[in-house]
Structure formats: structure tokens, C-alpha cells
Write an enzyme that holds these catalytic residues in place. Sequence first.
Site, PDB file in Angstrom:
ATOM      1  N   ASP A  83       5.511 -11.702   6.468  1.00 29.39           N
ATOM      2  CA  ASP A  83       4.633 -10.817   6.581  1.00 29.39           C
ATOM      3  C   ASP A  83       3.767 -10.787   5.479  1.00 29.39           C
ATOM      4  OD1 ASP A  83       3.820  -8.323   7.193  1.00 29.39           O
ATOM      5  OD2 ASP A  83       5.790  -6.883   6.234  1.00 29.39           O
ATOM      6  N   LYS A  84       2.684  -9.778   5.633  1.00 31.56           N
ATOM      7  CA  LYS A  84       1.645  -9.539   4.784  1.00 31.56           C
ATOM      8  C   LYS A  84       1.262  -8.185   4.258  1.00 31.56           C
ATOM      9  CE  LYS A  84      -1.902  -7.902   7.086  1.00 31.56           C
ATOM     10  NZ  LYS A  84      -3.164  -6.758   6.541  1.00 31.56           N
ATOM     11  N   HIS A  85       0.800  -8.092   3.345  1.00 33.24           N
ATOM     12  CA  HIS A  85       0.255  -6.857   3.011  1.00 33.24           C
ATOM     13  C   HIS A  85      -1.113  -6.789   2.482  1.00 33.24           C
ATOM     14  CE1 HIS A  85       0.460  -2.670   1.204  1.00 33.24           C
ATOM     15  NE2 HIS A  85      -0.282  -3.162   0.222  1.00 33.24           N
ATOM     16  N   SER A  86      -1.924  -5.889   3.034  1.00 31.94           N
ATOM     17  CA  SER A  86      -3.151  -5.779   2.542  1.00 31.94           C
ATOM     18  C   SER A  86      -3.642  -4.513   1.809  1.00 31.94           C
ATOM     19  CB  SER A  86      -4.244  -5.596   3.845  1.00 31.94           C
ATOM     20  OG  SER A  86      -5.480  -5.130   3.514  1.00 31.94           O
ATOM     21  N   THR A 123      -3.003   0.844   9.582  1.00 30.20           N
ATOM     22  CA  THR A 123      -2.687   0.143  10.664  1.00 30.20           C
ATOM     23  C   THR A 123      -1.913   0.857  11.488  1.00 30.20           C
ATOM     24  OG1 THR A 123      -2.525  -2.209   9.538  1.00 30.20           O
ATOM     25  CG2 THR A 123      -1.197  -1.864  11.569  1.00 30.20           C
ATOM     26  N   ARG A 171       4.211  11.106  -7.943  1.00 26.19           N
ATOM     27  CA  ARG A 171       3.155  10.408  -8.762  1.00 26.19           C
ATOM     28  C   ARG A 171       1.854  10.860  -8.124  1.00 26.19           C
ATOM     29  NH1 ARG A 171       3.603   4.763  -6.832  1.00 26.19           N
ATOM     30  NH2 ARG A 171       1.923   4.580  -7.744  1.00 26.19           N
ATOM     31  N   SER A 186       6.034  -0.034  -5.788  1.00 28.09           N
ATOM     32  CA  SER A 186       5.892   0.882  -4.500  1.00 28.09           C
ATOM     33  C   SER A 186       5.483   0.006  -3.298  1.00 28.09           C
ATOM     34  CB  SER A 186       4.967   1.965  -4.926  1.00 28.09           C
ATOM     35  OG  SER A 186       4.549   2.616  -3.488  1.00 28.09           O
ATOM     36  N   LYS A 190       9.299  -2.056  -0.470  1.00 26.81           N
ATOM     37  CA  LYS A 190       9.437  -1.986   1.027  1.00 26.81           C
ATOM     38  C   LYS A 190       9.299  -3.281   1.570  1.00 26.81           C
ATOM     39  CE  LYS A 190       5.929   0.912   1.166  1.00 26.81           C
ATOM     40  NZ  LYS A 190       5.940   1.465  -0.464  1.00 26.81           N
ATOM     41  N   LYS A 191       8.483  -4.106   1.164  1.00 30.41           N
ATOM     42  CA  LYS A 191       8.663  -5.547   1.746  1.00 30.41           C
ATOM     43  C   LYS A 191      10.090  -6.082   1.391  1.00 30.41           C
ATOM     44  CE  LYS A 191       4.375  -5.332   3.307  1.00 30.41           C
ATOM     45  NZ  LYS A 191       4.286  -5.257   4.632  1.00 30.41           N
TER      46      LYS A 191
END
Length: 438
Positions: A83-86, A123, A171, A186, A190-191
Amino acid sequence: MSQFLPQETIRRKRDGASIEQSEISAFVRGISDGSVTEGQIAAFAMAIYFRKFGLDERIAMTLAMRDSGTVLDWSALPGPALDKHSTGGIGDTVSLLLAPAVAACGGYVPMISGRGLGHTGGTLDKLDAIPGYRSTPQLDEIRRVVRSVGCAIIGQTDDLAPADRRLYAIRDVTATVETLDLITPSILSKKLAAGLTGLVLDVKVGSGAFLPSLDAARELAESLVAVARGAGLPTVALITDMDAPLASVAGNALETRLAIDVLAGRAAEPRLVDVTVELGAEMLVLGELAPDVATGRERIAAALVGGRAAETFQQMVSALGGPDDLVEHPGKHLAHAPIVRPVSPTASGTVARVDTRSLGLAVIGLGGGRRRPDDVIDPAVGLTHLAGPGDEVGPDCPLAVVHARTEAGADAATAAVLAAYHLGDTQRPHPLIVERIS
């Protein structure tokens, strides 16, 4: 600890002590089951904000939040789970290209994505522009689609890292969002809950990024890579340029249409494709699907150009309830705005600089983003034909084209676009890939 007392953990962090993993785990369990009050969570977050976490504490917090819910297991798959996260930007439609391209190369991509945050697009909001698409399916359906298609771009379910949702909500209203000690867990909890084999991070920097300065972007990237690797997840980060829109389009249905047209070979978006290829190459290397980044680039590019990524994207859309002919006929299914207006400067010139964040805010003003969490997004509105630095513009060559629901909305967006563009001498452009952190 013989008995967990949340106030003692708060006191110790308030006084600058390092908190043991067992204490952090107990506090996070209390966040999940409600035994820790909102006031105690707020006090804990504020203590962390001022007293900071060490690396071991960040890792412990991340793992505890991961373990607050279901952790997916993809060990039975014949290939790696990637996976990726941006961190988000304007015109950043990478996920819609990247997930099917990596899947077409043998990876499996359970991509947990988010909705728009601040001025940046989300997304999930883009996918929600597709009629029928289930962006938040149940875990059994996620497992089925990932196994059968190779990718599923979906939102966080109630089962994945539930402690993060409660902590983030507190927060958000206690001015403790902006600390790496809580941002890092945070993002990564999730990842990690998605059960990945490898993760690539796309940390944006520039006028349209969440973090406009390179030092801040580098600090976040280094924190994410260190914690992810400390938690056992092989991770690489790329810092990429967001001083200009990544693509020539901003807006949910418009960006979805653009991504489909790029996949189908009907549109060319060099910056968008280049970032997709770089991130995909890193993912293939982490998943041992390519021996090196250069080979990974070749394989991702071939999947995009050869149509395999487009085919995989269509299979994913169909499997999650969307139209079976979306790639072939996107205009038949995606919403259109009734007002389409080009925005041109009064005199000809060269684009020297773009206030990219302002373009994102213009889309929100049109109704394409949220001012409040419960706002309903208009998928049809946005901006197309966005000019970039170095482009020649003038009365007959617009800065952008506004897609609006109302004349008033079009007027406001027109003014915002004109204010966002600065003409003059061409400045040296930033490199698209600013740094790689591993």
C-alpha cells in the site's frame, strides 16, 4: 502495573517521564472501551504535545492503536500485500492509478484511503463520485475483492484501529493535532491493521501541501519510516513536490474522470504519471516483485500503457458495485456541473508561481470539499485545464476552467483562481521527487 490508573499515566507524561509499553497499551485499551474519559484523553494528548514521545513510545502507541481492532491477515495470498499513503495535495489522483497498476504487476493492494482533509482532496470522495461504488464495505467483502481482483481502494471500517477515531476526534477539538508523536501513530496504525508486507509514503511539500516547508516534510517522513520499520513494516518515503497541482484537474468527479482517461490512454498527465511510476516502483521492490527501482519503473509503466491497470481498475469498480462500463464510458456515469467557465488573465504572460492551496480552497468554495465534517460534497464541481509554472497564458489561453453549480459559485471561484496565479519570470521548478527516505 498491578492496576492501571489513567491519571497516573497522564501525570508521568506531564512531568516528562517516558511511558512504558504496558502503560500505553492500557491507555489505548481504555480509549477503545470507554473506560478512559474524554477529559483524560484530552489531557494525555496535551501532555504528549508538550512533553513529546521518544521513538520507542511512538512505536508502542502505534502498535497499541493497531491492536485496538481487527488486524487483517494476507499471508495466504500468492503475492505481497502492499500500500501507499499520501499526505494529500491538489490534483493528486495517484491512488486510482497506482493500486490497479501494482495489482497488475502481481501485488495485492488493500488500500485504506481517507476523505478530504482541509484544502486537500480525498481519495474516498473521488470514488464516491462513481454511482454504486461501495467505498466502505465490510471486511469479508474487502478480503474477497482483494483476493479476486488484486486491489480494493476503500475507507477505514469500524473494525480497523477504532482507538484512532476516538483519539483523533478529541485531538481535533483540543488543538493537539499538530504533533508528530500523534500524527505518526494515527497514520500508521491503520496501515499496520491492514496487514501489509510493505508501505510507501508520499509526503508532499510545497504551497499545496499539508506541510509547506521541506524541513517539516522531512521530519514527518523520517518519523513515519522509523516507526513503521520499528513496528516491523518495511517502509520507504518519497518527498514529492506540491508547489503546483499534480495534475491539471481538481474536483472529485473531474479527477476520477481524469484518472480513468489516463488509464485508458485518452489523456496524458506527465507529473501525475511520473509520481505514480516512482511510488509503484518502490512498492514492487518492497514486495520483491522487482529486483530494483529501475525495473519496477518499467513494470509499472508497462501496466499503465498496456491497459492492464485499466482492466484491473474496471474489475475493482465492478466488484464493489460500480458500473461495468465505467472505463469505457465515464461521461455516462460521472456527474457534470451545469456552468463551465474559462478563467483568463487580462494580459498574456508566463506562470511564475501558483498558490496551490488557494486552488484547493476554491474547490471547497464550489462545494467540492467540506467546511464541516457533515457537509455533503458536490462531486461535479471543480477546476480543469489548470496551468502550471512555465505555462504561457493570456486572454485566449486560460489559467483554468471552472465547473460550478451556480453563477455565484463560479464568480467566487474565478476570483480565487485569478488571485492564485502569479505571472512573471519563470522560476526554476522544484524537482518532482525531492528526496527519498529509507
